[in-house]
Write a protein that holds these residues in place. Structure first.
Motif, PDB file in Angstrom:
ATOM      1  N   ALA A  77      19.148  34.468  40.154  1.00  0.00           N
ATOM      2  CA  ALA A  77      19.456  34.169  38.755  1.00  0.00           C
ATOM      3  C   ALA A  77      18.173  33.952  37.953  1.00  0.00           C
ATOM      4  O   ALA A  77      17.166  33.461  38.471  1.00  0.00           O
ATOM      5  N   ASN A  78      18.224  34.343  36.680  1.00  0.00           N
ATOM      6  CA  ASN A  78      17.121  34.120  35.749  1.00  0.00           C
ATOM      7  C   ASN A  78      17.485  32.937  34.864  1.00  0.00           C
ATOM      8  O   ASN A  78      18.478  32.971  34.137  1.00  0.00           O
ATOM      9  N   SER A  79      16.694  31.887  34.906  1.00  0.00           N
ATOM     10  CA  SER A  79      17.013  30.654  34.186  1.00  0.00           C
ATOM     11  C   SER A  79      16.975  30.832  32.675  1.00  0.00           C
ATOM     12  O   SER A  79      17.577  30.046  31.932  1.00  0.00           O
ATOM     13  N   ASN A  80      16.286  31.870  32.189  1.00  0.00           N
ATOM     14  CA  ASN A  80      16.169  32.091  30.737  1.00  0.00           C
ATOM     15  C   ASN A  80      17.269  33.014  30.194  1.00  0.00           C
ATOM     16  O   ASN A  80      17.357  33.218  28.985  1.00  0.00           O
ATOM     17  N   ALA A  81      18.088  33.560  31.085  1.00  0.00           N
ATOM     18  CA  ALA A  81      19.103  34.522  30.655  1.00  0.00           C
ATOM     19  C   ALA A  81      20.304  33.820  30.040  1.00  0.00           C
ATOM     20  O   ALA A  81      20.755  32.780  30.525  1.00  0.00           O
ATOM     21  N   GLU A  85      23.264  37.965  25.299  1.00  0.00           N
ATOM     22  CA  GLU A  85      22.024  37.968  24.510  1.00  0.00           C
ATOM     23  C   GLU A  85      21.216  39.226  24.797  1.00  0.00           C
ATOM     24  O   GLU A  85      21.123  39.687  25.941  1.00  0.00           O
ATOM     25  N   GLU A  86      20.623  39.796  23.735  1.00  0.00           N
ATOM     26  CA  GLU A  86      19.804  40.986  23.907  1.00  0.00           C
ATOM     27  C   GLU A  86      18.533  40.649  24.664  1.00  0.00           C
ATOM     28  O   GLU A  86      17.921  39.594  24.472  1.00  0.00           O
ATOM     29  N   VAL A  87      18.134  41.549  25.542  1.00  0.00           N
ATOM     30  CA  VAL A  87      16.893  41.375  26.295  1.00  0.00           C
ATOM     31  C   VAL A  87      15.725  41.737  25.385  1.00  0.00           C
ATOM     32  O   VAL A  87      15.668  42.851  24.850  1.00  0.00           O
ATOM     33  N   ASN A  88      14.824  40.813  25.210  1.00  0.00           N
ATOM     34  CA  ASN A  88      13.722  41.039  24.268  1.00  0.00           C
ATOM     35  C   ASN A  88      12.748  42.087  24.786  1.00  0.00           C
ATOM     36  O   ASN A  88      12.224  42.907  24.028  1.00  0.00           O
ATOM     37  N   GLU A  89      12.492  42.047  26.087  1.00  0.00           N
ATOM     38  CA  GLU A  89      11.535  42.982  26.655  1.00  0.00           C
ATOM     39  C   GLU A  89      12.124  44.400  26.720  1.00  0.00           C
ATOM     40  O   GLU A  89      13.325  44.578  26.878  1.00  0.00           O
ATOM     41  N   ASP A  90      11.253  45.395  26.579  1.00  0.00           N
ATOM     42  CA  ASP A  90      11.664  46.796  26.676  1.00  0.00           C
ATOM     43  C   ASP A  90      11.635  47.174  28.153  1.00  0.00           C
ATOM     44  O   ASP A  90      10.686  47.790  28.642  1.00  0.00           O
ATOM     45  N   VAL A  91      12.702  46.810  28.876  1.00  0.00           N
ATOM     46  CA  VAL A  91      12.663  46.886  30.342  1.00  0.00           C
ATOM     47  C   VAL A  91      13.143  48.222  30.895  1.00  0.00           C
ATOM     48  O   VAL A  91      12.949  48.511  32.075  1.00  0.00           O
ATOM     49  N   ASP A  99      18.959  56.453  23.632  1.00  0.00           N
ATOM     50  CA  ASP A  99      18.866  55.439  22.582  1.00  0.00           C
ATOM     51  C   ASP A  99      19.890  54.335  22.850  1.00  0.00           C
ATOM     52  O   ASP A  99      21.062  54.625  23.136  1.00  0.00           O
ATOM     53  N   GLY A 100      19.465  53.087  22.779  1.00  0.00           N
ATOM     54  CA  GLY A 100      20.391  51.988  23.029  1.00  0.00           C
ATOM     55  C   GLY A 100      19.649  50.674  23.186  1.00  0.00           C
ATOM     56  O   GLY A 100      18.441  50.583  22.937  1.00  0.00           O
ATOM     57  N   LYS A 101      20.356  49.638  23.620  1.00  0.00           N
ATOM     58  CA  LYS A 101      19.777  48.314  23.791  1.00  0.00           C
ATOM     59  C   LYS A 101      20.246  47.691  25.098  1.00  0.00           C
ATOM     60  O   LYS A 101      21.309  48.036  25.627  1.00  0.00           O
ATOM     61  N   ALA A 102      19.440  46.747  25.602  1.00  0.00           N
ATOM     62  CA  ALA A 102      19.759  46.062  26.850  1.00  0.00           C
ATOM     63  C   ALA A 102      20.209  44.631  26.564  1.00  0.00           C
ATOM     64  O   ALA A 102      19.669  43.966  25.668  1.00  0.00           O
ATOM     65  N   PHE A 103      21.197  44.177  27.341  1.00  0.00           N
ATOM     66  CA  PHE A 103      21.752  42.832  27.164  1.00  0.00           C
ATOM     67  C   PHE A 103      21.926  42.167  28.527  1.00  0.00           C
ATOM     68  O   PHE A 103      22.108  42.837  29.548  1.00  0.00           O
ATOM     69  N   TRP A 104      21.901  40.825  28.499  1.00  0.00           N
ATOM     70  CA  TRP A 104      22.234  40.057  29.687  1.00  0.00           C
ATOM     71  C   TRP A 104      23.757  39.981  29.790  1.00  0.00           C
ATOM     72  O   TRP A 104      24.432  39.559  28.865  1.00  0.00           O
ATOM     73  N   VAL A 105      24.304  40.415  30.921  1.00  0.00           N
ATOM     74  CA  VAL A 105      25.742  40.273  31.180  1.00  0.00           C
ATOM     75  C   VAL A 105      26.018  38.889  31.747  1.00  0.00           C
ATOM     76  O   VAL A 105      26.981  38.215  31.388  1.00  0.00           O
ATOM     77  N   ASP A 106      25.159  38.458  32.646  1.00  0.00           N
ATOM     78  CA  ASP A 106      25.153  37.089  33.178  1.00  0.00           C
ATOM     79  C   ASP A 106      23.714  36.799  33.574  1.00  0.00           C
ATOM     80  O   ASP A 106      22.811  37.580  33.253  1.00  0.00           O
ATOM     81  N   ASN A 107      23.479  35.702  34.274  1.00  0.00           N
ATOM     82  CA  ASN A 107      22.084  35.333  34.552  1.00  0.00           C
ATOM     83  C   ASN A 107      21.442  36.156  35.667  1.00  0.00           C
ATOM     84  O   ASN A 107      20.291  35.922  36.026  1.00  0.00           O
ATOM     85  N   GLN A 108      22.190  37.150  36.205  1.00  0.00           N
ATOM     86  CA  GLN A 108      21.620  38.043  37.207  1.00  0.00           C
ATOM     87  C   GLN A 108      21.684  39.520  36.827  1.00  0.00           C
ATOM     88  O   GLN A 108      21.009  40.336  37.444  1.00  0.00           O
ATOM     89  N   THR A 109      22.474  39.849  35.803  1.00  0.00           N
ATOM     90  CA  THR A 109      22.753  41.257  35.512  1.00  0.00           C
ATOM     91  C   THR A 109      22.292  41.651  34.115  1.00  0.00           C
ATOM     92  O   THR A 109      22.639  40.985  33.128  1.00  0.00           O
TER      93      THR A 109
END
Length: 338
Positions: A77-81, A85-91, A99-109
C-alpha cells in the motif's frame, strides 16, 4: 513470475452451428494466433525481471477491450494514495500514444483511463515509472509491459422470416442476430448493415439484447409476391473499425411455395433443433409423427409461428437423420411442397 494479469474479457464471434468443442478450440487458436502475431509484428515482448514481483503484484496484459483501462497493482500500500484522486506524477507512457489520465483506485492500484476508446487490434508497449512512486533499485525504476486491443469483427446470422399477419403473407419481416467482437456504439453499428429488395433500401430496426455485444435486427416491409424474390443483405464494418465486409442473398419464396428455409442445431444452453419454415404453421396441427429422426430419438416439440423447436429428452451425440414430413401444413392449410 508470480504476477497477477489484469485482463479484460476476450471475445470471439461464433460461427453459425459451430459445435462447442470446436468453438473452444477456435478460441484457443485465436488467442495463440494473437500472441504470435504480437511477436511477429513487434518482436517478442521484453522479458520481465523477476525482481519486480517485490513491488508489482499485477498489471494489464493480453488482449483487452477497446473500453479497457490500464491498471498496475502494487505489492504494498502507498500511504499517500487516496481513492479516486488523480496521480500527480506522469507514471505511464504508451507506444502508440494514449491520451488520458491516471487515478488511484485504492492505496495499491493505479488505473490509467483513456480519454477515448482504443482503436481495434493495436499492440501497445507500455512503461510504468515505478521509481517515481517509491524507492527501488535503479534497474527497476521503469516497468515495461505489453497488451493488445481486440481486433474488431462483425458476425451476422439469419434467423428467419415471418409475416405481420399469419393469414396475410404478402408482407414479411426478416430477423437476424448480430454480434461484434468488441464494443461498438449503436449509432456506428447501424451504419454497417444494409438490406435491399428490387433496388429499394429496406428499414432495419435494432435491439440490444442486454449482454455482451449481441444485437437483434428486424428488416421491415419485405414484399412476398407471386414469383420468388430476393433480399440482399450487405455489411461493411468500416464504421466500427472492423475490416470485414460481404453480402448474402436471402431467398423470399413465392406466395404459393411453402417450404423449409433452414435447419439449425444448437448445443447450448440446451440441445435443440430449430426448423424455420417460409410460412406460419397451422396452429392446431399436431406435429408428432411429422417431425422425427430415423434414429427414433424422443423430442418435445414446440411451435412458434414460422419456427419449430425440437428438444431431445436426453442429450444426443453423433449423426442424426431428420425427417420433415410433407404432411406439415401452413396457417392456410396448405402442405409442404418439398
Amino acid at each position: 513470475l508470480g504476477f497477477e494479469l489484469l485482463v479484460d474479457n476476450i471475445y470471439l464471434h461464433r460461427v453459425k452451428n459451430l459445435p462447442m468443442k470446436l468453438y473452444r478450440l477456435a478460441l484457443l487458436i485465436v488467442i495463440i494466433s494473437i500472441l504470435f502475431s504480437c511477436n511477429d509484428k513487434k518482436g517478442a515482448p521484453p522479458p520481465i525481471d523477476p525482481a519486480f514481483t517485490n513491488y508489482i503484484k499485477g498489471f494489464t496484459a493480453g488482449v483487452v477491450s477497446n473500453r479497457a483501462s490500464i491498471k498496475i497493482r502494487m505489492a504494498e500500500a502507498n500511504s499517500n494514495a487516496k481513492s479516486g484522486e488523480e496521480v500527480n506524477e506522469d507514471v505511464f507512457d504508451f507506444s502508440p500514444d494514449i491520451d488520458g489520465k491516471a487515478f488511484w483506485v485504492d492505496n495499491q492500484t493505479i488505473e490509467f483511463r483513456p480519454k477515448n476508446r482504443l482503436p481495434s487490434g493495436v499492440i501497445y508497449d507500455a512503461e510504468f515509472e515505478l521509481g517515481d512512486l517509491q524507492d527501488v533499485p535503479d534497474k527497476l525504476e521503469t516497468f515495461k509491459f505489453r497488451f493488445q486491443t481486440i481486433k474488431q469483427d462483425l458476425m451476422y446470422v439469419f434467423e428467419g422470416m415471418q409475416p405481420y399477419d399469419d393469414e396475410e403473407l404478402e408482407w414479411q419481416q426478416l430477423s437476424a442476430s448480430i454480434q461484434t467482437a468488441d464494443y461498438a456504439e449503436l449509432e456506428d453499428l447501424q451504419k454497417t448493415i444494409k438490406a435491399t429488395q428490387d433496388g429499394n433500401e429496406l428499414s432495419i430496426s435494432w435491439e440490444y439484447l442486454g449482454s455482451g455485444n449481441n444485437y437483434h435486427i428486424k428488416i421491415d416491409s419485405v414484399a412476398r409476391k407471386e414469383q420468388p424474390e430476393e433480399v440482399i443483405l450487405s455489411w461493411d464494418g468500416e464504421a466500427i473499425d472492423a475490416e470485414t465486409e460481404g453480402e448474402e442473398v436471402i431467398e423470399i419464396p413465392s406466395l404459393d411455395d411453402f417450404k423449409v428455409m433452414s435447419v439449425q442445431v444448437e448445443q447450448l444452453p440446451e440441445q435443440k433443433i430449430t426448423i424455420n419454415f417460409s410460412d406460419p404453421l397451422h396452429k392446431s396441427q399436431n406435429l408428432n409423427g411429422l417431425l422425427y429422426t430415423k434414429e427414433a430419438d424422443d423430442f418435445t416439440i414446440r411451435k412458434d409461428r414460422n419456427a419449430v423447436y425440437l428438444y431431445p429428452s436426453t442429450d444426443i451425440s453423433g449423426e442424426r437423420h431428420l425427417v420433415i414430413s410433407k404432411g406439415v401444413k401452413n396457417s392456410l392449410g396448405y402442405a409442404l411442397k418439398e
